[in-house]
Design an enzyme around this catalytic site. Structure first.
Site, mmCIF file in Angstrom:
data_model
loop_
_atom_site.group_PDB
_atom_site.id
_atom_site.type_symbol
_atom_site.label_atom_id
_atom_site.label_comp_id
_atom_site.label_asym_id
_atom_site.label_seq_id
_atom_site.Cartn_x
_atom_site.Cartn_y
_atom_site.Cartn_z
ATOM 1 N N SER A 1 15.674 64.619 10.811
ATOM 2 C CA SER A 1 15.522 63.264 10.267
ATOM 3 C C SER A 1 14.511 62.457 11.084
ATOM 4 C CB SER A 1 16.854 62.524 10.313
ATOM 5 O OG SER A 1 17.851 63.249 9.666
HETATM 6 N N1 SAH Z 1 20.870 66.241 11.973
HETATM 7 C C1 SAH Z 1 19.796 67.210 11.950
HETATM 8 C C2 SAH Z 1 19.009 67.218 10.657
HETATM 9 C C3 SAH Z 1 19.812 67.698 9.559
HETATM 10 S S1 SAH Z 1 18.974 68.362 8.160
HETATM 11 C C4 SAH Z 1 18.858 67.072 13.113
HETATM 12 O O1 SAH Z 1 19.053 66.184 13.958
HETATM 13 O O2 SAH Z 1 17.940 67.877 13.220
HETATM 14 C C5 SAH Z 1 20.431 68.763 7.239
HETATM 15 C C6 SAH Z 1 21.144 70.010 7.718
HETATM 16 O O3 SAH Z 1 22.345 70.108 6.969
HETATM 17 C C7 SAH Z 1 20.369 71.286 7.468
HETATM 18 O O4 SAH Z 1 20.222 71.983 8.660
HETATM 19 C C8 SAH Z 1 21.257 72.051 6.482
HETATM 20 O O5 SAH Z 1 21.236 73.454 6.656
HETATM 21 C C9 SAH Z 1 22.627 71.485 6.795
HETATM 22 N N2 SAH Z 1 23.628 71.655 5.723
HETATM 23 C C10 SAH Z 1 23.454 71.608 4.377
HETATM 24 N N3 SAH Z 1 24.630 71.827 3.739
HETATM 25 C C11 SAH Z 1 25.577 72.006 4.711
HETATM 26 C C12 SAH Z 1 26.976 72.270 4.690
HETATM 27 N N4 SAH Z 1 27.664 72.425 3.568
HETATM 28 N N5 SAH Z 1 27.622 72.400 5.882
HETATM 29 C C13 SAH Z 1 26.952 72.273 7.062
HETATM 30 N N6 SAH Z 1 25.625 72.018 7.141
HETATM 31 C C14 SAH Z 1 24.939 71.889 5.979
#
Ligand code: SAH
Length: 212
Positions: free
Chosen positions: A61
């Site tokens: 993000s």
């Molecule tokens: N907070 C992160 C950015 C997140 S991007 C940072 O600081 O880098 C969103 C993430 O959510 C992705 O890595 C994706 O794989 C994950 N995601 C998507 N669906 C999910 C689920 N059902 N359970 C856990 N993670 C999930």
């Protein structure tokens, strides 16, 4: 290297209305560039105010969103915080810098592994990373003082609500495509819900992710 870029990021966050000194200090201490795979560092400024690729079709993000969401859940030292969507591990590192006990869940094994390694290498080895489905939360460590969801579900995951302490807050982007940031507060009477900024996050996937 990157110290100047980090300073510029902090100035920009302030100009966007982030006033919390603790959050600014924490973001000034975390080396965001270490959370972004080397191959992308030649094409993006890791401290620029936009999301950056982290592989597996996912993004970290933008700094403003990290600061903003962190501010909204009012992190205090020793509070237990659950993050759904570890991605690069950057948001977890910022929460850990603020003194929170951080639990984070990531569904893509390669990302979870990478985040675990980076967090340990950067001094945030206490952050607990679970490879698994965020819809289930992390019952063993519940209840949590706060829950921060960094991928977008279509509906509020009730299992996560049940893992929130009374008085606790949860923040999540809700909806398909474009979303609204929703802030939930668990009170003795039930849930209070505030609709906040329009945002754009990757979807919160159901079940097992496809192999990439
Ligand atoms: N907070 C992160 C950015 C997140 S991007 C940072 O600081 O880098 C969103 C993430 O959510 C992705 O890595 C994706 O794989 C994950 N995601 C998507 N669906 C999910 C689920 N059902 N359970 C856990 N993670 C999930």
């Amino acid at each position: 290297m990157w110290a100047l870029e980090r300073e510029v990021m902090l100035k920009q966050l302030q100009s966007y209305g982030i006033k919390d000194d603790q959050i600014l200090k924490a973001m000034g201490r975390v080396f965001r560039h270490r959370f972004i795979p080397q191959e992308y560092l030649t094409i993006v400024n890791p401290y620029g105010d936009y999301p950056c690729p982290i592989g597996f079709n996912q993004t970290i993000s933008q700094p403003f969103m990290v600061a903003y969401m962190t501010q909204k859940i009012e992190v205090q030292p020793d509070r237990k915080v659950l993050e759904i969507g570890t991605g690069s591990g950057y948001q977890s590192a910022v929460l850990a810098e603020l003194g929170a006990q951080v639990y984070t869940v990531e569904i893509i094994p390669g990302l979870a592994e990478h985040a675990r390694e980076t967090l340990a290498a950067e001094g945030y080895g206490k952050v607990k990373v679970l490879t698994g489905d965020g819809y289930k939360g992390w019952p063993e460590y519940s209840p949590f003082d706060a829950i921060i969801v960094t991928c977008a579900p279509e509906q509020i995951p009730q299992e996560l609500v049940s893992q929130l302490k009374e008085g606790g807050r949860m923040i999540l982007p809700l909806g398909v495509g474009f979303q609204d940031l929703i802030i939930l507060e668990k009170t003795a009477e039930g849930m209070e819900k505030i609709r906040d900024l329009p945002v754009r996050f990757v979807p919160m996937v159901k079940g097992r992710p496809c192999e990439r």
